[in-house]
Scaffold this motif. Structure first.
Motif, short mmCIF file in Angstrom:
data_model
loop_
_atom_site.label_atom_id
_atom_site.label_comp_id
_atom_site.label_asym_id
_atom_site.label_seq_id
_atom_site.Cartn_x
_atom_site.Cartn_y
_atom_site.Cartn_z
N PHE A 107 0.86 -1.18 0.00
CA PHE A 107 0.00 0.00 0.00
C PHE A 107 0.90 1.23 0.00
N PRO A 108 1.26 1.72 -1.19
CA PRO A 108 2.14 2.88 -1.25
C PRO A 108 1.53 4.09 -0.56
N VAL A 109 2.39 4.97 -0.11
CA VAL A 109 1.96 6.22 0.52
C VAL A 109 2.26 7.36 -0.43
N LEU A 110 1.29 8.21 -0.67
CA LEU A 110 1.49 9.26 -1.65
C LEU A 110 0.70 10.51 -1.26
N HIS A 111 1.40 11.60 -1.03
CA HIS A 111 0.69 12.85 -0.77
C HIS A 111 1.62 14.04 -0.88
N VAL A 112 1.03 15.22 -0.92
CA VAL A 112 1.75 16.48 -0.98
C VAL A 112 1.86 17.02 0.44
N GLY A 113 3.03 17.43 0.84
CA GLY A 113 3.18 18.11 2.12
C GLY A 113 3.30 17.16 3.30
N ASP A 153 -11.50 -1.47 -4.87
CA ASP A 153 -10.17 -1.38 -5.47
C ASP A 153 -9.75 0.09 -5.53
N PHE A 154 -8.43 0.31 -5.48
CA PHE A 154 -7.89 1.68 -5.42
C PHE A 154 -6.88 1.85 -6.55
N HIS A 155 -7.08 2.87 -7.36
CA HIS A 155 -6.24 3.08 -8.55
C HIS A 155 -5.59 4.45 -8.52
N CYS A 156 -4.26 4.49 -8.41
CA CYS A 156 -3.55 5.78 -8.42
C CYS A 156 -3.13 6.13 -9.85
N VAL A 157 -3.23 7.38 -10.17
CA VAL A 157 -2.92 7.85 -11.53
C VAL A 157 -1.45 7.61 -11.88
N ALA A 195 -3.40 21.75 2.45
CA ALA A 195 -4.13 22.69 1.59
C ALA A 195 -4.51 21.92 0.35
N TYR A 196 -4.99 20.71 0.57
CA TYR A 196 -5.29 19.80 -0.54
C TYR A 196 -6.80 19.79 -0.78
N SER A 197 -7.19 19.52 -2.01
CA SER A 197 -8.62 19.41 -2.29
C SER A 197 -8.82 18.66 -3.60
N LEU A 229 -9.17 10.43 9.36
CA LEU A 229 -10.36 10.33 8.51
C LEU A 229 -10.01 10.68 7.07
N ARG A 230 -10.39 9.80 6.16
CA ARG A 230 -10.16 10.11 4.75
C ARG A 230 -11.38 9.79 3.92
N LEU A 231 -11.44 10.43 2.76
CA LEU A 231 -12.45 10.10 1.77
C LEU A 231 -11.97 8.90 0.97
N LYS A 240 -8.58 11.69 -5.94
CA LYS A 240 -9.87 12.22 -5.45
C LYS A 240 -10.16 11.74 -4.02
N SER A 241 -9.46 10.69 -3.57
CA SER A 241 -9.71 10.14 -2.23
C SER A 241 -8.92 10.93 -1.20
N VAL A 242 -9.42 12.09 -0.87
CA VAL A 242 -8.72 13.07 -0.05
C VAL A 242 -8.44 12.52 1.35
N LYS A 243 -7.18 12.58 1.76
CA LYS A 243 -6.80 12.16 3.11
C LYS A 243 -6.99 13.33 4.08
N TRP A 244 -7.10 13.03 5.36
CA TRP A 244 -7.22 14.05 6.42
C TRP A 244 -8.32 15.07 6.07
N VAL A 245 -9.49 14.54 5.80
CA VAL A 245 -10.61 15.38 5.32
C VAL A 245 -11.09 16.34 6.39
N1 LIG Z 1 -4.78 15.44 1.80
C1 LIG Z 1 -4.29 14.74 0.76
N2 LIG Z 1 -4.99 13.69 0.31
C2 LIG Z 1 -4.52 12.96 -0.74
C3 LIG Z 1 -3.32 13.28 -1.39
C4 LIG Z 1 -2.62 14.42 -0.89
O1 LIG Z 1 -1.57 14.82 -1.44
N3 LIG Z 1 -3.12 15.11 0.18
N4 LIG Z 1 -2.86 12.51 -2.44
C5 LIG Z 1 -3.85 11.70 -3.16
C6 LIG Z 1 -3.28 10.71 -4.05
S1 LIG Z 1 -2.56 11.26 -5.48
C7 LIG Z 1 -3.41 9.37 -3.82
S2 LIG Z 1 -2.97 8.19 -4.96
C8 LIG Z 1 -3.93 8.87 -2.54
C9 LIG Z 1 -2.89 7.94 -1.93
O2 LIG Z 1 -3.38 7.38 -0.76
P1 LIG Z 1 -2.41 6.49 0.12
O3 LIG Z 1 -1.21 7.34 0.45
O4 LIG Z 1 -3.19 6.07 1.29
O5 LIG Z 1 -2.00 5.32 -0.76
O6 LIG Z 1 -4.22 9.91 -1.64
C10 LIG Z 1 -4.84 11.03 -2.21
N5 LIG Z 1 -5.25 11.90 -1.16
#
Ligand SMILES: Nc1nc2c(c(=O)[nH]1)N[C@H]1C(S)=C(S)[C@@H](COP(=O)(O)O)O[C@H]1N2
Ligand SMILES: [Mo]
Length: 277
Positions: A107-113, A153-157, A195-197, A229-231, A240-245
Motif C-alpha cells: 500500500f504505497p503512501v502518496l501525498h503532498v506536504g 479497489d484503489f487506482h492511483c494515476v 491545503a489539498y482538495s 479520517l479520509r475520503l 480524489k480520495s482526499v486524506k485528512w478530510v
Molecule cells: N490530503 C491529501 N490527500 C490525498 C493526497 C494528498 O496529497 N493530500 N494525495 C492523493 C493521491 S494522489 C493518492 S494516490 C492517494 C494515496 O493514498 P495512500 O497514500 O493512502 O495510498 O491519496 C490522495 N489523497
C-alpha cells in the motif's frame, strides 16, 4: 538592484541547492517540503517587486520550479507500508484492472506536504456550501451514522492499483442527507490537510461506495494513509480520495481542486483513463 528581487533570487538559489544536494530518493519528500517552503516565500515576495518586467521574469522562474517539485512529488511514493495485509496481484479478473495500471500487493503512501499534527480528538469535518444546514461532525458524532465496511479497489494515476481494500466508515451520502443539499448543488470540493482538495460530481459522492473511512483492512487508518479520517471514492483515481478530510463543500458548478488546477482531469474515471485534461 531592487532588494525584494535580490531576496527572491536568493530564495531561488537556496531552493536549487536543496534539490541538488538531495542525497537519496528516500529523503525526497523532506527535500520537496524544504524547497517548497522557500519557493512559496519567493512566490509571495515576487508580488511586491515594482519593475513589471523583472516581476514577470522572476515569477516565471518561481512557477517553473514549483511545477518541477509537483512532478517530483507525483513520482515520490515510497513503497508499501510495513504491516499491511498483502493485496491480490495474481489470478485477478482482468476486467478489474484499468488500462495501464499494475497491481501492487503493498500500500504505497502518496501525498503532498506533511502529515497533520492535530489529534483525533480535535478532528472535525464540516459539510457546507450549498446546503440547508451547515453541519460539523466530530469523529465520535460520525459513529452515530450507519457504520459500514466495504471492499473496493484503489487506482492511483501514477500507475499502481491495490485491490480488495476493506474500508470502514460512513457513507458520504448519509452526511449529505443531514445537511440537505440545495436543489442547485451539482458538484463538491472535498478539502483535506494541509491545503489539498479535489472536486467531484455530487452524484458520485452520493453513491454507495463513497465513504469517509477511519479503518482500512480492519486496522485503524494510519496517519500516512489519511488517518484519522479520509475520503474513499473507488470509482475515481486515487487523488480524489482526499486524506485528512476537513470539509465537504457543495457548489452549483465544477470548481477545480489541487491537482485539477494543475491539469488533472475533473472526472478521473480510471477505466476511461481520464488522467489529464
Ligand atoms: N490530503 C491529501 N490527500 C490525498 C493526497 C494528498 O496529497 N493530500 N494525495 C492523493 C493521491 S494522489 C493518492 S494516490 C492517494 C494515496 O493514498 P495512500 O497514500 O493512502 O495510498 O491519496 C490522495 N489523497
Ligand atoms: Mo495518486
Amino acid at each position: 538592484m531592487d532588494p525584494i528581487a535580490s531576496r527572491v533570487a536568493d530564495l531561488l538559489r537556496r531552493a536549487d541547492e536543496i534539490v541538488k544536494a538531495a542525497p537519496s530518493r528516500r529523503d525526497e519528500s523532506a527535500v520537496i517540503g524544504q524547497a517548497g517552503e522557500l519557493l512559496e516565500q519567493a512566490r509571495d515576495a515576487v508580488a511586491d517587486i515594482e519593475d513589471p518586467e523583472r516581476r514577470r521574469a522572476l515569477a516565471s522562474q518561481v512557477s517553473r520550479r514549483i511545477g518541477d517539485l509537483d512532478r517530483a512529488l507525483v513520482a515520490s511514493f515510497s513503497g508499501p507500508s510495513p504491516g499491511v495485509r498483502r493485496a491480490p496481484t495474481r489470478d485477478v479478473d482482468p476486467a478489474r484492472v484499468p488500462p495501464n495500471q499494475h497491481l501492487t500487493a503493498g500500500f504505497p503512501v502518496l501525498h503532498v506536504g506533511r502529515l497533520p499534527d492535530r489529534r483525533a480528538g480535535d478532528w472535525h469535518v464540516t459539510v457546507t456550501g450549498l446546503v440547508e444546514r451547515r453541519t460539523r461532525w466530530s469523529l465520535e458524532g460520525l459513529r452515530e451514522l450507519p457504520v459500514v465496511t466495504q471492499r473496493s479497489d484503489f487506482h492511483c494515476v501514477t500507475g499502481w492499483s491495490r485491490l480488495d481494500n476493506d474500508w470502514t466508515g460512513v457513507r458520504v451520502r448519509d452526511l449529505l442527507e443531514q445537511a440537505g443539499p440545495k436543489p442547485t448543488a451539482t458538484h463538491a470540493v472535498v478539502a483535506g490537510h494541509p491545503a489539498y482538495s479535489a472536486n467531484l460530481d455530487l452524484a458520485v459522492l452520493q453513491r454507495d461506495d463513497a465513504l469517509l473511512a477511519w479503518a482500512h483492512d480492519d486496522q485503524p487508518l494510519t496517519p500516512e494513509h489519511g488517518g484519522p479520517l479520509r475520503l474513499v471514492v473507488p470509482s475515481r483515481y486515487g487523488w480524489k480520495s482526499v486524506k485528512w478530510v476537513t470539509e465537504v463543500r457543495l457548489f452549483d458548478r465544477d470548481v477545480p481542486g489541487y491537482w485539477e488546477e494543475r491539469g488533472y482531469h475533473d472526472v478521473a474515471d480510471p477505466f476511461l483513463e481520464q488522467r489529464f485534461r
